[in-house]
Design a protein around this motif. Sequence first.
Motif, PDB file in Angstrom:
ATOM      1  N   TYR A  96     -14.591  -7.752  -3.272  1.00  0.00           N
ATOM      2  CA  TYR A  96     -13.819  -7.258  -2.130  1.00  0.00           C
ATOM      3  C   TYR A  96     -14.524  -7.571  -0.808  1.00  0.00           C
ATOM      4  O   TYR A  96     -15.750  -7.692  -0.759  1.00  0.00           O
ATOM      5  CB  TYR A  96     -13.628  -5.743  -2.241  1.00  0.00           C
ATOM      6  CG  TYR A  96     -12.980  -5.309  -3.520  1.00  0.00           C
ATOM      7  CD1 TYR A  96     -11.593  -5.318  -3.674  1.00  0.00           C
ATOM      8  CD2 TYR A  96     -13.754  -4.884  -4.601  1.00  0.00           C
ATOM      9  CE1 TYR A  96     -11.001  -4.922  -4.862  1.00  0.00           C
ATOM     10  CE2 TYR A  96     -13.165  -4.478  -5.787  1.00  0.00           C
ATOM     11  CZ  TYR A  96     -11.788  -4.509  -5.914  1.00  0.00           C
ATOM     12  OH  TYR A  96     -11.207  -4.111  -7.089  1.00  0.00           O
ATOM     13  N   LEU A 113      -2.010  -0.681  -4.211  1.00  0.00           N
ATOM     14  CA  LEU A 113      -1.955  -1.989  -4.849  1.00  0.00           C
ATOM     15  C   LEU A 113      -2.523  -3.078  -3.951  1.00  0.00           C
ATOM     16  O   LEU A 113      -2.527  -2.977  -2.732  1.00  0.00           O
ATOM     17  CB  LEU A 113      -0.504  -2.318  -5.212  1.00  0.00           C
ATOM     18  CG  LEU A 113       0.194  -1.335  -6.157  1.00  0.00           C
ATOM     19  CD1 LEU A 113       1.641  -1.752  -6.358  1.00  0.00           C
ATOM     20  CD2 LEU A 113      -0.520  -1.232  -7.504  1.00  0.00           C
ATOM     21  N   ASP A 114      -3.036  -4.131  -4.598  1.00  0.00           N
ATOM     22  CA  ASP A 114      -3.457  -5.357  -3.916  1.00  0.00           C
ATOM     23  C   ASP A 114      -4.510  -5.106  -2.834  1.00  0.00           C
ATOM     24  O   ASP A 114      -4.386  -5.562  -1.706  1.00  0.00           O
ATOM     25  CB  ASP A 114      -2.242  -6.058  -3.290  1.00  0.00           C
ATOM     26  CG  ASP A 114      -1.206  -6.439  -4.332  1.00  0.00           C
ATOM     27  OD1 ASP A 114      -1.617  -6.825  -5.435  1.00  0.00           O
ATOM     28  OD2 ASP A 114      -0.003  -6.340  -4.037  1.00  0.00           O
ATOM     29  N   VAL A 115      -5.549  -4.387  -3.205  1.00  0.00           N
ATOM     30  CA  VAL A 115      -6.635  -4.134  -2.257  1.00  0.00           C
ATOM     31  C   VAL A 115      -7.558  -5.337  -2.215  1.00  0.00           C
ATOM     32  O   VAL A 115      -8.064  -5.787  -3.250  1.00  0.00           O
ATOM     33  CB  VAL A 115      -7.431  -2.876  -2.650  1.00  0.00           C
ATOM     34  CG1 VAL A 115      -8.647  -2.711  -1.746  1.00  0.00           C
ATOM     35  CG2 VAL A 115      -6.550  -1.647  -2.552  1.00  0.00           C
ATOM     36  N   LYS A 116      -7.770  -5.858  -1.033  1.00  0.00           N
ATOM     37  CA  LYS A 116      -8.698  -6.977  -0.856  1.00  0.00           C
ATOM     38  C   LYS A 116      -9.781  -6.624   0.153  1.00  0.00           C
ATOM     39  O   LYS A 116     -10.952  -6.927  -0.055  1.00  0.00           O
ATOM     40  CB  LYS A 116      -7.940  -8.219  -0.386  1.00  0.00           C
ATOM     41  CG  LYS A 116      -8.853  -9.417  -0.134  1.00  0.00           C
ATOM     42  CD  LYS A 116      -8.087 -10.606   0.422  1.00  0.00           C
ATOM     43  CE  LYS A 116      -9.045 -11.773   0.719  1.00  0.00           C
ATOM     44  NZ  LYS A 116      -8.343 -12.924   1.339  1.00  0.00           N
ATOM     45  N   ARG A 117      -9.386  -5.977   1.234  1.00  0.00           N
ATOM     46  CA  ARG A 117     -10.332  -5.650   2.302  1.00  0.00           C
ATOM     47  C   ARG A 117     -10.371  -4.134   2.499  1.00  0.00           C
ATOM     48  O   ARG A 117      -9.330  -3.506   2.684  1.00  0.00           O
ATOM     49  CB  ARG A 117      -9.918  -6.349   3.599  1.00  0.00           C
ATOM     50  CG  ARG A 117     -10.847  -6.121   4.767  1.00  0.00           C
ATOM     51  CD  ARG A 117     -10.436  -6.953   5.966  1.00  0.00           C
ATOM     52  NE  ARG A 117     -10.601  -8.376   5.690  1.00  0.00           N
ATOM     53  CZ  ARG A 117     -10.156  -9.337   6.496  1.00  0.00           C
ATOM     54  NH1 ARG A 117      -9.498  -9.023   7.610  1.00  0.00           N
ATOM     55  NH2 ARG A 117     -10.342 -10.615   6.199  1.00  0.00           N
ATOM     56  N   ASP A 158      -6.975  -2.864   3.915  1.00  0.00           N
ATOM     57  CA  ASP A 158      -5.908  -2.339   3.068  1.00  0.00           C
ATOM     58  C   ASP A 158      -5.988  -0.830   2.920  1.00  0.00           C
ATOM     59  O   ASP A 158      -4.993  -0.188   2.572  1.00  0.00           O
ATOM     60  CB  ASP A 158      -5.974  -2.991   1.683  1.00  0.00           C
ATOM     61  CG  ASP A 158      -5.732  -4.495   1.755  1.00  0.00           C
ATOM     62  OD1 ASP A 158      -4.697  -4.887   2.313  1.00  0.00           O
ATOM     63  OD2 ASP A 158      -6.580  -5.260   1.268  1.00  0.00           O
ATOM     64  N   CYS A 159      -7.162  -0.250   3.155  1.00  0.00           N
ATOM     65  CA  CYS A 159      -7.300   1.201   3.069  1.00  0.00           C
ATOM     66  C   CYS A 159      -8.622   1.631   3.687  1.00  0.00           C
ATOM     67  O   CYS A 159      -9.530   0.819   3.909  1.00  0.00           O
ATOM     68  CB  CYS A 159      -7.225   1.683   1.615  1.00  0.00           C
ATOM     69  SG  CYS A 159      -8.620   1.150   0.621  1.00  0.00           S
TER      70      CYS A 159
END
Length: 240
Positions: A46, A5-9, A156-157
Amino acid sequence: MGRILDVKRVLLKISGEALMGDRGYGIDPAVIASLARQLRGIVEIYELAIVVGGGNIFRGLAASANGMDRAAADYMGMLATVMNAVALHDGLTRAGVDARVMSAINIQEVAEPYIRGRATRHLEKGRVVIFAAGTGNPYFTTDTSAALRALEINADCVMKATRVDGIYDKDPEKYDDAQRYDVLSYIDVLNKGLRVMDSTAISLCMDNDMPILVFNMEAEGNIKRALAGEDVGTLVRGAQ
């Protein structure tokens, strides 16, 4: 990202072999152009950093196994990643994407030195940052570099691009009955000896709860589909 959830970077790890296409060696400009087109639509939404390998030009571990000094071989491999990063930067620039190459080895004529704060500022301004030369140290793979840089920039991942659509219990290119995993824990990956990333990279992600998505980059649009939340690839995360 579907299960994240909530991936930005995001940090995208690309192998050097992915850049050579069907050539068997070196860089295929058509592959670079295709990848740049995919990434152009992503950076509008992103923040994207990339770590690229160098196996299409030189493999330090293979050279070491054939008698070359390991440290010297690894430094040569790092220089190969710089060549790939410059080629990728050129492709992104041609596609209208603002990008920067940052190298862990000082090569100021072709790349900025890696400085964490500067990398973060580039990302905040919408620029793609391509990390080259691994960690700058021998004995560490670009997989480990990807995990390290992802943590340093507070990604974030980690998205690990491969030739297959996820992680399998055995090589799907050799065995028709290979079964794909949807979700795995870090411990599962280590205990099963699954060759996703090297054990140092997996352990680093596990210790810091950094999710890893392994997916097929050759299917055009897969990166965008994964980020849009579709069920793409295999997710490696902590046990739920």
